[in-house]
Design an enzyme around this catalytic site. Structure first.
Site, mmCIF file in Angstrom:
data_model
loop_
_atom_site.group_PDB
_atom_site.id
_atom_site.type_symbol
_atom_site.label_atom_id
_atom_site.label_comp_id
_atom_site.label_asym_id
_atom_site.label_seq_id
_atom_site.Cartn_x
_atom_site.Cartn_y
_atom_site.Cartn_z
ATOM 1 N N THR A 132 7.168 1.971 8.074
ATOM 2 C CA THR A 132 7.250 0.381 8.338
ATOM 3 C C THR A 132 8.575 0.205 8.745
ATOM 4 O O THR A 132 9.808 0.920 8.221
ATOM 5 C CB THR A 132 6.826 -0.608 7.060
ATOM 6 O OG1 THR A 132 7.522 -1.981 7.676
ATOM 7 C CG2 THR A 132 7.345 -0.062 5.922
ATOM 8 N N ASP A 133 8.930 -0.724 9.640
ATOM 9 C CA ASP A 133 10.214 -1.065 10.116
ATOM 10 C C ASP A 133 10.883 -1.851 8.675
ATOM 11 O O ASP A 133 12.155 -2.113 8.887
ATOM 12 C CB ASP A 133 10.183 -1.823 11.346
ATOM 13 C CG ASP A 133 9.461 -3.113 11.109
ATOM 14 O OD1 ASP A 133 8.698 -3.408 10.118
ATOM 15 O OD2 ASP A 133 9.486 -3.841 12.184
ATOM 16 N N GLU A 134 10.043 -2.286 7.895
ATOM 17 C CA GLU A 134 10.689 -3.044 6.745
ATOM 18 C C GLU A 134 11.526 -2.519 5.890
ATOM 19 O O GLU A 134 12.344 -3.099 5.199
ATOM 20 C CB GLU A 134 9.451 -3.653 5.988
ATOM 21 C CG GLU A 134 8.453 -4.495 6.800
ATOM 22 C CD GLU A 134 7.709 -5.451 6.213
ATOM 23 O OE1 GLU A 134 7.842 -5.983 5.094
ATOM 24 O OE2 GLU A 134 6.578 -5.730 6.973
ATOM 25 N N TYR A 157 7.481 -3.984 -1.873
ATOM 26 C CA TYR A 157 6.715 -3.390 -0.686
ATOM 27 C C TYR A 157 7.527 -2.430 0.150
ATOM 28 O O TYR A 157 7.630 -1.402 0.206
ATOM 29 C CB TYR A 157 5.893 -4.074 0.274
ATOM 30 C CG TYR A 157 5.358 -3.388 1.425
ATOM 31 C CD1 TYR A 157 4.402 -2.406 1.183
ATOM 32 C CD2 TYR A 157 5.762 -3.951 2.916
ATOM 33 C CE1 TYR A 157 4.091 -1.805 2.606
ATOM 34 C CE2 TYR A 157 5.434 -3.249 3.860
ATOM 35 C CZ TYR A 157 4.637 -2.213 3.953
ATOM 36 O OH TYR A 157 4.139 -1.783 5.054
ATOM 37 N N LYS A 161 8.244 1.569 0.205
ATOM 38 C CA LYS A 161 8.129 2.439 1.477
ATOM 39 C C LYS A 161 9.468 3.435 1.749
ATOM 40 O O LYS A 161 9.207 4.602 2.099
ATOM 41 C CB LYS A 161 7.824 1.501 2.644
ATOM 42 C CG LYS A 161 6.131 1.018 2.607
ATOM 43 C CD LYS A 161 5.276 2.000 2.680
ATOM 44 C CE LYS A 161 5.071 2.755 3.938
ATOM 45 N NZ LYS A 161 3.570 3.523 4.060
ATOM 46 N N ARG A 221 8.751 -11.711 14.017
ATOM 47 C CA ARG A 221 8.082 -10.350 13.850
ATOM 48 C C ARG A 221 8.073 -9.767 15.156
ATOM 49 O O ARG A 221 7.579 -10.441 16.068
ATOM 50 C CB ARG A 221 6.703 -10.489 13.050
ATOM 51 C CG ARG A 221 7.051 -10.901 11.481
ATOM 52 C CD ARG A 221 7.585 -9.836 10.861
ATOM 53 N NE ARG A 221 7.668 -10.227 9.404
ATOM 54 C CZ ARG A 221 8.999 -10.935 8.897
ATOM 55 N NH1 ARG A 221 9.816 -11.162 9.656
ATOM 56 N NH2 ARG A 221 8.801 -11.275 7.508
ATOM 57 N N ASN A 256 6.773 -16.907 13.890
ATOM 58 C CA ASN A 256 5.328 -17.046 13.282
ATOM 59 C C ASN A 256 4.701 -18.377 13.701
ATOM 60 O O ASN A 256 3.486 -18.433 14.227
ATOM 61 C CB ASN A 256 5.371 -17.120 11.664
ATOM 62 C CG ASN A 256 5.886 -15.827 11.140
ATOM 63 O OD1 ASN A 256 5.537 -14.946 12.007
ATOM 64 N ND2 ASN A 256 6.419 -15.953 9.997
#
Ligand code: NAD
Ligand code: TYD
Length: 361
Positions: A132-134, A157, A161, A221, A256
């Site tokens: 993920t880009d997170e 999370y 990752k 996002r 969002n």
């Protein structure tokens, strides 16, 4: 190729499995999935009669099972989707994220290493890790994540990752395992579990329920249609340079609140143009009235945005789905697959939701 797809009964994994099984009938596929709350064999119904696919229920933290699968199925290719994937759950219960995302990825790497080191060379084997880009943390108003952006994960999370990405890198550097990692932005599309922003809002909009927007709704996002992600993974698997990471994004930044407004308009329009649908999901006025600002997520990352230049220039990938058409397809999928999501909303997920939020779905 004999391809092991872990987490292949989840959202992206099942989209990828369907795409691959249909595109490459000459390859053999083994889908291994623990079938957690997010895994669903119904996602794979469309390929259950395919002769080149087999399902194994199992956990990527189980070394004995993995060793057996590698041996019996002569696995030479791994695509690792298996993960706990929801940021909010990682805040209320991080332990499973550590187990699956970190220990699980490690166990899978070990199984691959032990199996593949018995070969005369690593020619023809490949381990693709889906991430993920997170892992890069949060951006301010400007700038994009590139493959050289330092890791700065903020949620449990993202940290789990990031840890798995480091392990994958280390297995290449230390043991010569041929790995490629992809770091992708937020996905949307069919089969997404309705705890994530887009399906949650779509289903609540159908039912005339409040649409809970965290904080002021201005977090950004970068959204990508899931099939575009699947094509990127396929290209990275076949043509990616070993030991490299590739960022994958939609060049499609949205606040969002703007997405939720757009979804309300699209659901209103879909219902207005179909009397059966408006009878099933009656609502007077605009569904935008359902938008409810709620307490922000702790540590909520402000903005994610991906620079996909590397995968575009090296592998010729670019997204093909526009956001408007992708969202429309997604809403249509949820309209046409009510039994899929009704089963989820009435089962274990309903009990989890009530225990977390004190109210029913
Ligand atoms: P998901 O939660 O829908 O699916 C995860 C799947 O993994 C489920 O089928 C689950 O049963 C399975 N699983 C969980 N623990 C397991 C274990 N210990 N052993 C075997 N299987 C297990 O997730 P998703 O959204 O499809 O994400 C898939 C991967 O893509 C994840 O690695 C995630 O980090 C990554 N990713 C997701 C997004 C996104 O927007 N959803 C974006 C970028 C990257
Ligand atoms: P989500 O789909 O959980 O993905 P991620 O946290 O991995 O980006 O959330 C996307 C964005 O939407 C994120 O900024 C949090 C926000 N959000 C809400 O405002 N309300 C919601 O009910 C959910 C689930 C998310």
């Amino acid at each position: 190729m004999n391809i092991l797809i872990t987490g292949g009964a989840g959202f992206i994994g099942s989209n990828f499995a369907i795409y691959m099984i249909n595109t490459y009938p000459e390859d053999r596929f083994v889908i291994l999935d623990k079938l957690t709350y997010a895994g669903n064999l119904e996602n794979l119904k469309g390929v259950e009669d395919a002769g080149n696919y087999k399902f194994v229920k199992g956990d990527i933290t189980d070394p004995v099972l993995l060793q057996k699968v590698f041996k019996e199925e002569a696995i030479n290719t791994v695509v690792n989707f298996a993960a706990e994937s929801h940021v909010d759950r990682s805040i209320t219960g991080p332990a499973e994220f550590i187990d699956t995302n970190i220990v699980g990825t490690f166990t899978l790497l070990e199984a691959a290493r032990k199996s593949w080191q018995e070969r005369s060379s690593m020619e023809g084997v490949r381990f693709l890790h889906v991430s993920t880009d997170e892992v890069y943390g949060s951006l301010g108003k400007t700038g994009l994540f590139t493959e050289t952006t330092p890791f700065s994960p903020n949620s449990p999370y993202a940290a789990s990752k990031a840890s798995s990405d480091h392990l994958v890198r280390a297995y290449h550097h230390t043991y010569g395992i041929p790995v490629v990692t992809t770091n992708c932005s937020n996905n949307y599309g069919p089969y997404q579990f309705p705890e994530k922003l887009i399906p949650l809002m779509v289903l609540n909009a159908f039912k005339g329920k409040p649409l809970p927007v965290y904080g002021d709704g201005k977090n950004v996002r970068d959204w990508l249609y899931v099939e575009d992600h699947c094509r990127a993974i396929d290209l990275a698997l076949r043509n990616g340079r070993l030991g490299e990471t590739y960022n994958v994004g939609g060049n499609n930044e949205w606040k969002n609140i703007d997405i939720v407004n757009l979804l309300c308009t699209q659901v209103d329009e879909a219902c207005a143009s179909d009397t059966e649908l408006s009878g099933k999901y009656p609502f007077k006025g605009s569904r935008k009235e359902l938008i409810t600002f709620v307490k922000d997520r702790p540590g909520h990352d402000m903005r994610y945005a991906i620079d996909s230049t590397k995968i575009s220039e090296e592998l010729g990938w670019s997204p093909v789905e526009s956001f408007e058409t992708g969202l429309k397809k997604t809403i249509d999928w949820y309209i046409n697959n009510e039994p899929w999501w009704e089963r989820i909303l009435s089962g274990e997920y309903a009990r989890y939701y009530e225990s977390q939020y004190g109210t029913g779905l």
